[in-house]
Design a protein around this motif. Structure first.
Motif, PDB file in Angstrom:
ATOM      1  N   ALA A 123      -5.404  17.183  -4.604  1.00  0.00           N
ATOM      2  CA  ALA A 123      -3.951  17.075  -4.767  1.00  0.00           C
ATOM      3  C   ALA A 123      -3.328  16.297  -3.621  1.00  0.00           C
ATOM      4  O   ALA A 123      -2.432  15.459  -3.820  1.00  0.00           O
ATOM      5  CB  ALA A 123      -3.340  18.468  -4.857  1.00  0.00           C
ATOM      6  N   ASP A 124      -3.799  16.572  -2.399  1.00  0.00           N
ATOM      7  CA  ASP A 124      -3.272  15.861  -1.232  1.00  0.00           C
ATOM      8  C   ASP A 124      -3.589  14.371  -1.311  1.00  0.00           C
ATOM      9  O   ASP A 124      -2.772  13.522  -0.945  1.00  0.00           O
ATOM     10  CB  ASP A 124      -3.856  16.445   0.048  1.00  0.00           C
ATOM     11  CG  ASP A 124      -3.331  17.843   0.344  1.00  0.00           C
ATOM     12  OD1 ASP A 124      -2.294  18.209  -0.235  1.00  0.00           O
ATOM     13  OD2 ASP A 124      -3.974  18.562   1.131  1.00  0.00           O
ATOM     14  N   LEU A 125      -4.813  14.065  -1.778  1.00  0.00           N
ATOM     15  CA  LEU A 125      -5.206  12.659  -1.888  1.00  0.00           C
ATOM     16  C   LEU A 125      -4.343  11.933  -2.924  1.00  0.00           C
ATOM     17  O   LEU A 125      -3.891  10.803  -2.703  1.00  0.00           O
ATOM     18  CB  LEU A 125      -6.688  12.567  -2.260  1.00  0.00           C
ATOM     19  CG  LEU A 125      -7.314  11.171  -2.331  1.00  0.00           C
ATOM     20  CD1 LEU A 125      -7.101  10.407  -1.030  1.00  0.00           C
ATOM     21  CD2 LEU A 125      -8.807  11.280  -2.643  1.00  0.00           C
ATOM     22  N   LEU A 126      -4.082  12.598  -4.043  1.00  0.00           N
ATOM     23  CA  LEU A 126      -3.244  11.997  -5.082  1.00  0.00           C
ATOM     24  C   LEU A 126      -1.794  11.846  -4.618  1.00  0.00           C
ATOM     25  O   LEU A 126      -1.061  10.977  -5.093  1.00  0.00           O
ATOM     26  CB  LEU A 126      -3.293  12.850  -6.356  1.00  0.00           C
ATOM     27  CG  LEU A 126      -4.618  12.817  -7.123  1.00  0.00           C
ATOM     28  CD1 LEU A 126      -4.608  13.860  -8.234  1.00  0.00           C
ATOM     29  CD2 LEU A 126      -4.864  11.435  -7.704  1.00  0.00           C
ATOM     30  N   ALA A 127      -1.396  12.706  -3.683  1.00  0.00           N
ATOM     31  CA  ALA A 127      -0.012  12.681  -3.203  1.00  0.00           C
ATOM     32  C   ALA A 127       0.202  11.697  -2.059  1.00  0.00           C
ATOM     33  O   ALA A 127       1.303  11.594  -1.525  1.00  0.00           O
ATOM     34  CB  ALA A 127       0.403  14.087  -2.757  1.00  0.00           C
ATOM     35  N   PHE A 128      -0.862  10.973  -1.666  1.00  0.00           N
ATOM     36  CA  PHE A 128      -0.720   9.977  -0.595  1.00  0.00           C
ATOM     37  C   PHE A 128       0.392   8.994  -0.938  1.00  0.00           C
ATOM     38  O   PHE A 128       0.476   8.484  -2.060  1.00  0.00           O
ATOM     39  CB  PHE A 128      -2.046   9.236  -0.409  1.00  0.00           C
ATOM     40  CG  PHE A 128      -1.962   8.068   0.544  1.00  0.00           C
ATOM     41  CD1 PHE A 128      -1.717   8.269   1.891  1.00  0.00           C
ATOM     42  CD2 PHE A 128      -2.105   6.771   0.065  1.00  0.00           C
ATOM     43  CE1 PHE A 128      -1.633   7.189   2.759  1.00  0.00           C
ATOM     44  CE2 PHE A 128      -2.032   5.684   0.918  1.00  0.00           C
ATOM     45  CZ  PHE A 128      -1.783   5.893   2.280  1.00  0.00           C
ATOM     46  N   LYS A 129       1.292   8.744   0.012  1.00  0.00           N
ATOM     47  CA  LYS A 129       2.451   7.880  -0.219  1.00  0.00           C
ATOM     48  C   LYS A 129       2.415   6.671   0.722  1.00  0.00           C
ATOM     49  O   LYS A 129       2.903   6.742   1.847  1.00  0.00           O
ATOM     50  CB  LYS A 129       3.750   8.662   0.000  1.00  0.00           C
ATOM     51  CG  LYS A 129       3.946   9.831  -0.936  1.00  0.00           C
ATOM     52  CD  LYS A 129       4.139   9.380  -2.378  1.00  0.00           C
ATOM     53  CE  LYS A 129       4.421  10.562  -3.302  1.00  0.00           C
ATOM     54  NZ  LYS A 129       4.503  10.139  -4.712  1.00  0.00           N
ATOM     55  N   PRO A 130       1.820   5.582   0.269  1.00  0.00           N
ATOM     56  CA  PRO A 130       1.829   4.367   1.099  1.00  0.00           C
ATOM     57  C   PRO A 130       3.196   3.695   1.034  1.00  0.00           C
ATOM     58  O   PRO A 130       4.051   4.037   0.193  1.00  0.00           O
ATOM     59  CB  PRO A 130       0.765   3.494   0.430  1.00  0.00           C
ATOM     60  CG  PRO A 130       0.831   3.898  -1.010  1.00  0.00           C
ATOM     61  CD  PRO A 130       1.122   5.387  -0.990  1.00  0.00           C
ATOM     62  N   ASN A 131       3.410   2.728   1.898  1.00  0.00           N
ATOM     63  CA  ASN A 131       4.666   1.968   1.872  1.00  0.00           C
ATOM     64  C   ASN A 131       4.527   0.865   0.834  1.00  0.00           C
ATOM     65  O   ASN A 131       4.176  -0.281   1.121  1.00  0.00           O
ATOM     66  CB  ASN A 131       4.939   1.360   3.264  1.00  0.00           C
ATOM     67  CG  ASN A 131       5.167   2.420   4.298  1.00  0.00           C
ATOM     68  OD1 ASN A 131       5.832   3.422   4.014  1.00  0.00           O
ATOM     69  ND2 ASN A 131       4.621   2.222   5.490  1.00  0.00           N
ATOM     70  N   LEU A 132       4.792   1.229  -0.447  1.00  0.00           N
ATOM     71  CA  LEU A 132       4.587   0.293  -1.552  1.00  0.00           C
ATOM     72  C   LEU A 132       5.858  -0.493  -1.846  1.00  0.00           C
ATOM     73  O   LEU A 132       6.977  -0.032  -1.647  1.00  0.00           O
ATOM     74  CB  LEU A 132       4.176   1.072  -2.814  1.00  0.00           C
ATOM     75  CG  LEU A 132       2.872   1.845  -2.710  1.00  0.00           C
ATOM     76  CD1 LEU A 132       2.684   2.685  -3.973  1.00  0.00           C
ATOM     77  CD2 LEU A 132       1.688   0.916  -2.532  1.00  0.00           C
ATOM     78  N   THR A 133       5.648  -1.702  -2.330  1.00  0.00           N
ATOM     79  CA  THR A 133       6.758  -2.493  -2.815  1.00  0.00           C
ATOM     80  C   THR A 133       6.871  -2.340  -4.317  1.00  0.00           C
ATOM     81  O   THR A 133       5.968  -1.799  -4.958  1.00  0.00           O
ATOM     82  CB  THR A 133       6.529  -3.993  -2.477  1.00  0.00           C
ATOM     83  OG1 THR A 133       5.379  -4.444  -3.193  1.00  0.00           O
ATOM     84  CG2 THR A 133       6.302  -4.176  -0.985  1.00  0.00           C
ATOM     85  N   GLU A 134       7.955  -2.817  -4.897  1.00  0.00           N
ATOM     86  CA  GLU A 134       8.150  -2.664  -6.329  1.00  0.00           C
ATOM     87  C   GLU A 134       7.051  -3.375  -7.132  1.00  0.00           C
ATOM     88  O   GLU A 134       6.693  -2.975  -8.216  1.00  0.00           O
ATOM     89  CB  GLU A 134       9.520  -3.204  -6.737  1.00  0.00           C
ATOM     90  CG  GLU A 134      10.662  -2.343  -6.200  1.00  0.00           C
ATOM     91  CD  GLU A 134      11.988  -2.879  -6.688  1.00  0.00           C
ATOM     92  OE1 GLU A 134      11.988  -3.854  -7.463  1.00  0.00           O
ATOM     93  OE2 GLU A 134      13.022  -2.316  -6.290  1.00  0.00           O
ATOM     94  N   SER A 135       6.519  -4.458  -6.567  1.00  0.00           N
ATOM     95  CA  SER A 135       5.515  -5.242  -7.288  1.00  0.00           C
ATOM     96  C   SER A 135       4.226  -4.477  -7.451  1.00  0.00           C
ATOM     97  O   SER A 135       3.376  -4.845  -8.273  1.00  0.00           O
ATOM     98  CB  SER A 135       5.228  -6.552  -6.547  1.00  0.00           C
ATOM     99  OG  SER A 135       4.718  -6.266  -5.248  1.00  0.00           O
ATOM    100  N   ASP A 136       4.041  -3.412  -6.692  1.00  0.00           N
ATOM    101  CA  ASP A 136       2.817  -2.621  -6.828  1.00  0.00           C
ATOM    102  C   ASP A 136       2.851  -1.743  -8.073  1.00  0.00           C
ATOM    103  O   ASP A 136       1.830  -1.202  -8.475  1.00  0.00           O
ATOM    104  CB  ASP A 136       2.605  -1.739  -5.585  1.00  0.00           C
ATOM    105  CG  ASP A 136       2.219  -2.574  -4.386  1.00  0.00           C
ATOM    106  OD1 ASP A 136       1.254  -3.335  -4.484  1.00  0.00           O
ATOM    107  OD2 ASP A 136       2.892  -2.453  -3.346  1.00  0.00           O
ATOM    108  N   ASN A 137       4.059  -1.583  -8.664  1.00  0.00           N
ATOM    109  CA  ASN A 137       4.183  -0.848  -9.935  1.00  0.00           C
ATOM    110  C   ASN A 137       3.558   0.543  -9.896  1.00  0.00           C
ATOM    111  O   ASN A 137       2.801   0.918 -10.770  1.00  0.00           O
ATOM    112  CB  ASN A 137       3.545  -1.657 -11.078  1.00  0.00           C
ATOM    113  CG  ASN A 137       4.294  -2.933 -11.330  1.00  0.00           C
ATOM    114  OD1 ASN A 137       5.524  -2.955 -11.287  1.00  0.00           O
ATOM    115  ND2 ASN A 137       3.556  -4.014 -11.598  1.00  0.00           N
ATOM    116  N   LEU A 138       3.882   1.283  -8.896  1.00  0.00           N
ATOM    117  CA  LEU A 138       3.348   2.641  -8.828  1.00  0.00           C
ATOM    118  C   LEU A 138       4.499   3.615  -9.064  1.00  0.00           C
ATOM    119  O   LEU A 138       5.475   3.557  -8.351  1.00  0.00           O
ATOM    120  CB  LEU A 138       2.725   2.897  -7.462  1.00  0.00           C
ATOM    121  CG  LEU A 138       1.258   3.296  -7.471  1.00  0.00           C
ATOM    122  CD1 LEU A 138       0.780   3.670  -6.097  1.00  0.00           C
ATOM    123  CD2 LEU A 138       0.986   4.432  -8.432  1.00  0.00           C
TER     124      LEU A 138
END
Length: 371
Positions: free
Chosen positions: A356-371
């Motif tokens: 669960a912790d691994l899935l909850a990882f929050k990188p500094n994504l941009t909109e183009s990453d579509n996450l």
């Protein structure tokens, strides 16, 4: 005919079943991850366990624990990427596929479980520390060293520390001493034992006999019979006589009558046979006042208690003491001791949120990453 180990048979069946499940998922996982081959896929995920887990020091009992540690290590690696945690990074892309596709997560869990089962003996084996891997036993002028991977170094025996983790027998068992023998302090000499009976003879007639204790001799006889009658005598823990609190030093304070080390978790228990005639009886009391006698009794008692406390504090050994009333019944004493000679391996029960912790990882994504 060599008997098959039911535990190994059970693991092999489970490994075969896991392999079938893994194969059913391989084509879709290759597609989702973009890996060109199974070799590439395994290297990107399963082959990373040695990077994510401290396998040199971790003792892993269950597949769940193995998966948990893997995910924790993966998560830690992702956090260390900081600004590099974005598409195009090897580790981030691996995580992204894990995050997006349930099939990738299921495949990885099955793969890691199979990896654990294939390496079970290595991963689950408790290893002694450097300090714990050397024991000196016996009387002052007849002491011996019991090591794990003995080699003669600078005028004294030591362990080859790089090989301790690869030692195949269960630590501190009959098979252990058949493998290593006993070393002679400060001499490049060893006493080797070619079979169990040869060791038992030496144990009873040399190691224990030198103590001069009738009580220790009686317990030693029962131990020898216990080993001979065991289903797997080579895996019976050693009943270690005269463990020296001060190590090889001649000027040591105490010796413990017998010690047993659990080969699965390396916990230690000591047994002290303490008749009043040896540890408490006073002599030359004629002419002494009652106060003086009481002081001597108190001093003797405190000395015995200090011995027990010292072993516990320094060596982590819990000591069980048998006094005069106990020593009238050797069979009863040995029945209690025998419980520690038949240890079972207990598995850790884990409650973890690693996936669960691994899935909850929050990188500094941009909109183009579509996450």
């Amino acid at each position: 005919m060599v008997r098959k180990d039911p535990e190994i048979t059970k693991r092999n069946k489970e490994i075969a079943a896991l392999t079938e499940q893994i194969r059913e998922l391989e084509s879709i996982v290759l597609k989702y991850t973009g890996c060109s081959s199974l070799h590439s896929l395994n290297g990107k995920y399963g082959g990373k366990y040695a990077e994510y887990i401290d396998i040199k020091n971790e003792v892993i009992d269950t597949p769940e624990q193995f998966i948990s540690l893997y995910c924790q290590g993966f998560h830690k690696k992702l956090e260390s990427l900081k600004e590099s945690a974005q598409s195009g990074n090897y580790y981030f892309d691996a995580w992204l596929h894990f995050y997006e596709y349930e099939e990738v997560r299921e495949w990885l869990k099955l793969f890691l479980k199979r990896t654990f089962l294939r390496n079970y003996k290595f991963l689950s084996k408790v290893r002694p520390t450097v300090e714990e891997s050397v024991m000196w036993i016996g009387q002052e002028n007849a002491s011996y060293g019991l090591l794990v991977t003995p080699r003669f170094g600078d005028a004294q025996w030591e362990n080859d520390q790089s090989e301790i983790r690869h030692f195949k027998p269960r630590y501190w068992t009959i098979l252990h001493i058949l493998k290593t023998g006993l070393v002679i302090p400060f001499e490049k000499e060893k006493i080797v034992f070619h079979d169990i009976e040869q060791y038992l003879t030496f144990f009873k007639n040399t190691l224990v006999r030198n103590s001069g204790s009738i009580h220790e001799k009686e317990i030693a006889k029962r131990y020898c019979d216990f080993v001979r009658n065991a289903d797997e005598p080579e895996n019976v823990p050693l009943l270690i006589p005269e463990l020296r609190y001060g190590g090889i030093s001649k000027k040591h304070e105490y010796r413990l009558d017998f010690t047993i080390v659990n080969p699965f978790n390396l916990s230690k228990v000591g047994f002290e046979l303490s008749p009043w005639s040896t540890h408490g009886e006073l002599t030359g009391i004629k002419g002494k006042t009652q106060k003086a006698i009481n002081e001597e009794v108190k001093a003797n008692f405190e000395k015995e208690m200090m011995k027990i406390k010292s072993y516990f504090r320094k060596l982590g050994i819990t000591v069980i003491v048998y006094t005069d009333s106990d020593l009238e019944k050797y069979d009863v004493i040995f029945e209690e001791i025998s419980k520690y000679l038949s240890p079972s391996q207990s598995h850790k029960q884990l409650e973890f949120q690693a996936i669960a912790d691994l899935l909850a990882f929050k990188p500094n994504l941009t909109e183009s990453d579509n996450l």
